[in-house]
Every structure is written in structure tokens, then in C-alpha cells.
Scaffold this active site. Structure first.
Site, PDB file in Angstrom:
ATOM      1  CB  THR A  20      -0.933   0.004   1.220  1.00 32.33           C
ATOM      2  OG1 THR A  20      -0.144  -0.093   2.418  1.00 32.33           O
ATOM      3  CG2 THR A  20      -1.897  -1.179   1.166  1.00 32.33           C
ATOM      4  CE1 TYR A  21       1.333   7.826  -1.798  1.00 31.33           C
ATOM      5  CE2 TYR A  21       1.396   8.326   0.548  1.00 31.33           C
ATOM      6  CZ  TYR A  21       1.630   8.687  -0.776  1.00 31.33           C
ATOM      7  OH  TYR A  21       2.178   9.917  -1.052  1.00 31.33           O
ATOM      8  N   PRO A  22       3.292   4.123   0.569  1.00 33.88           N
ATOM      9  CG  PRO A  22       5.226   4.471  -0.726  1.00 33.88           C
ATOM     10  CD  PRO A  22       3.728   4.366  -0.822  1.00 33.88           C
ATOM     11  CG  HIS A  74      -1.845   7.844   2.921  1.00 29.59           C
ATOM     12  ND1 HIS A  74      -2.664   7.567   1.861  1.00 29.59           N
ATOM     13  CD2 HIS A  74      -1.285   9.049   2.666  1.00 29.59           C
ATOM     14  CE1 HIS A  74      -2.609   8.563   0.994  1.00 29.59           C
ATOM     15  NE2 HIS A  74      -1.779   9.476   1.462  1.00 29.59           N
TER      16      HIS A  74
END
Length: 411
Positions: A20-22, A74
């Protein structure tokens, strides 16, 4: 891996739809993602052939990972379902290792706790108390998952020391010795320690409810460290396993002349406080921008800062003066003897080296001061021909530098 390398690897994994988004600093998920995480956990355990430990069905094992207040833009980095069907052997080694860490941490977060029994033994001798600690594993919990998933990365096995059973008055003194020592200074920063320090800098001064805390963001901290290394303000030192970050002379000079207000993370805390006031209608945006403009104007006017920085950065000792024996330091226009009465200098804009079609740089200056000579290839003659020769350094009677050429095969 360096912080920037790690960020690059995880960014590549994200672009390949394996994680997923880092660019997040959250370690939690929201309630909306809990069901997804439970299903993902089961698939990961099946994928890695891990048998889950018995859990309390009344409380989902994913519950401890849920905290909406600690998720900003996030949630925590997670592996994706696409990863389960990808050819992981085709990934570069660095990406494989980072992906393993993400998988391991995901499973460890939902595993049972690591439980151990710690024994504290207190003894008394001549009125002084001495203590010893021992540990005994009761339940491996998440450590079992860590060992299985990261066996080839960790390459270590920590042995716990267990103390023997002892009743009161059973301990005796076998020997005694006096040891002298010194307190140790704080350890140098490794990249992970520095990243944590940047994240938590001035946290106590931050008001409640601010969006950003510390120095930088998850997306910029690694880049900031890398830029400081590339620009010569920091350097990495150490072995292949552990590298520390140390300030260079250039970095120390910059901090020496930089205004205190820019150095301090308190400035970020002050700005965040005022941005929060603007959000709540307690301060006008124009007032905040006026303060910023005033501060920048004052800093630009402070030309002494730049002059001081140049002076400090150029005072690096590169050798010993061949005329008087004092240190030779680098300055803006050349390498000068520190002895004000000595006339020795190696000019950077050097006429002798220009006639040879060469430039007197730091490497050449170092060789001349250390060996008294430097071999040059492809020197140019007045007629345009090339030749190899050795430049010899000596001193005039008044201390000024003097150069001569020694040609290969004779003088």
C-alpha cells in the site's frame, strides 16, 4: 540500507502494486480496514504456511491495530493481495528484503504477545546491594513469526539468560574485584535513530491537533538526510552492517554560523501553532505571512553569516608547509601557510599549471605537500604536443612556492 534506499524500494513495491501507499508514519489502520486486514492475515498465513496461534474469538486479533486517531492521511504500510500472486523471486534483492519486513510486521502486529518470566535476584554484601536479572520464555508469540519470516535477514539468535533457583541466604561470594571505567558519551546517530529523532523533535512543544509534528514528513525525511550527505554536510562511517552519520567540517561550520532560530525545531512548533490559530479563525493569514517575510528579510541582510561560513569551511588543514613546518589550510583562492610571516601559498589559479594545460586542485595540492612531487599525464607543450612529466615542489629563499619539471627518462 540507507533511509533513501529503503524509501525507494518501498516506493517501487507500491508502484508494482505489492504494498500500500508508502509515505506514511502511521502504524495503525481504521475500523473500515479491519475486516480487510483479517482476511489478508489469513491469506498471508496460508501463503507462508504459518499456523496461527489460538486466539480469543470474542476479541478479533486485529483489534489492537485499530486506532483511527493515529491514522492521518494514510494507514500503516501493508502487503496487498496482488503480492500473493506475484513472482517475488524476480524482484531485486533489496525489494525482496523490504517486502519481507512489511509482511513480517503485518503478521507480528496481529500475533499473540511475546511472554517471558523475568527474575530479579538481589544480593547484599558489606551493606551494598547488587542485582542480577534472568529471563525465561513462557510463550514465543510474535517472535515465532519474526523468526520464520525473517530467518535469512536477521541471521541472529538471542539467547536469554536464566538464573538458577535460589532461596534466601543461599548465595555466597566467590570472588571480588575493583573495576574502573568511564561514562560513555551518547552514541552517534544511525539513520533509523536520526529518522526517529526528526519525527519526535519538539513534540512536547507542539499544540494538540496539529497536522505535522517534528522535522519534515515521512516523504521528505529520508531525502533530507540523503541531500545532506550528497552536499557534504554529513558522511556515513562504519562497517557494512552498521553505519553512523557524522557531521563533516563543512556541516560543523554551517551549524556554527547559522542563526539559532533556524536550527531549532521550536520554529516549526511556533509555525504549527499559528497555522492552527488561522484554522480556528484566531489569526489572520496575512499577519502570519508578514512575520515570515520579516524574518526572511532579516536573514538575507545578515551577510556576516555567509562570510563566516566561507571562512570556516575553507580552513581545512591539508598538509604541512615545506618552508616553515606550520599547517597549510585551504581557503577560497588557494592553500596558505597558517604562519602569517611565511609567504608559502599554492594558488588555485596557478599560471605554472595553466601552461601545462592542467589545474592545481585539492588532489594535486595534497600530493605536492605530502610527497613534494606529483606525476601528471598528457601535459601540453607550447606547440600543442602532449607528454608525461613530474612536477617538483620546492621553496624560494623568501618561502614562496617554486615548481620545476622532471621528464620521464631524465631531467
Amino acid at each position: 540500507y540507507s533511509a533513501q534506499q529503503t524509501l525507494d524500494y518501498v516506493q517501487s513495491l507500491y508502484e508494482k502494486k505489492l504494498t500500500t501507499y508508502p509515505r506514511t508514519d502511521s502504524c495503525y489502520i481504521t475500523d473500515d480496514d479491519e475486516e480487510m486486514l483479517e482476511e489478508l492475515t489469513e491469506e498471508l498465513e496460508s501463503f507462508l504456511d504459518i499456523t496461527p496461534a489460538d486466539v480469543d474469538e470474542a476479541v478479533p486479533r486485529t483489534r489492537r491495530t485499530v486506532n483511527r486517531e493515529k491514522v492521518t492521511d494514510h494507514h500503516a504500510i501493508l502487503p496487498t493481495r496482488s503480492m500473493l500472486h506475484a513472482d517475488l523471486d524476480a524482484l531485486p534483492k533489496g525489494e525482496q528484503n523490504v517486502l519481507k519486513l512489511i509482511i513480517a510486521r503485518t503478521l507480528m502486529a496481529v500475533s499473540k504477545p511475546f511472554r517471558y518470566l523475568e527474575t530479579l535476584l538481589t544480593t547484599e554484601c558489606a551493606g551494598e546491594e547488587f542485582t542480577a536479572k534472568g529471563k525465561e520464555v513462557l510463550e514465543e508469540g510474535w517472535k515465532a513469526v519474526e523468526r520464520k519470516v525473517l530467518a535469512d535477514i536477521l541471521n541472529r539468535k538471542q539467547e536469554l539468560t536464566a538464573l538458577p533457583n535460589a532461596a534466601e541466604n543461599e548465595c555466597g561470594i566467590l570472588n571480588a574485584e575493583l573495576k574502573e571505567g568511564q561514562t560513555s558519551p551518547p552514541k552517534h546517530f544511525t539513520e533509523d535513530l536520526l529518522l526517529h529523532a526528526m519525527e519526535t523533535a519538539s513534540a512536547d512543544s507542539m499544540p494538540e491537533g496539529v497536522e505535522r509534528q517534528g522535522i519534515g514528513t515521512p516523504a521528505t525525511r529520508a531525502t533530507t538526510i540523503e541531500k545532506l550527505v550528497q552536499k557534504g554536510f554529513l558522511e556515513r562511517k562504519g562497517n557494512k552492517k552498521t553505519k553512523v552519520l557524522l557531521p563533516t567540517d563543512k556541516g560543523k561550520a554551517l551549524i556554527t554560523v547559522m542563526p539559532e532560530e533556524i536550527q531549532s525545531p521550536e520554529m516549526t512548533a511556533d509555525w504549527e501553532t499559528k497555522l492552527l490559530q488561522i484554522e480556528h479563525g484566531e489569526m489572520e493569514p496575512s499577519e502570519f505571512m508578514t512575520e515570515i517575510n520579516t524574518m526572511i528579510t532579516e536573514l538575507v541582510k545578515n551577510t556576516e553569516m555567509k562570510k563566516g561560513a566561507n571562512a570556516l569551511m575553507k580552513s581545512k588543514i591539508i598538509g604541512v608547509c615545506p618552508n616553515c613546518g606550520k599547517p597549510v589550510v585551504e581557503r577560497e583562492k588557494g592553500w596558505f601557510c597558517e604562519n602569517r610571516e611565511c609567504r608559502f601559498v599554492l594558488w588555485k589559479d596557478n599560471a605554472f599549471f595553466k601552461r601545462l594545460g592542467k589545474r592545481l586542485d585539492a588532489h594535486v595540492a595534497d600530493k605536492l605537500l605530502r610527497d613534494g612531487r606529483v606525476r601528471l599525464k598528457d601535459c601540453k607543450s607550447a606547440k600543442g604536443k602532449t607528454y608525461n612529466a613530474t612536477v617538483l615542489l620546492s621553496c624560494e629563499a623568501d618561502g614562496r612556492s617554486k615548481f620545476s619539471l622532471e621528464f620521464e627518462g631524465g631531467c
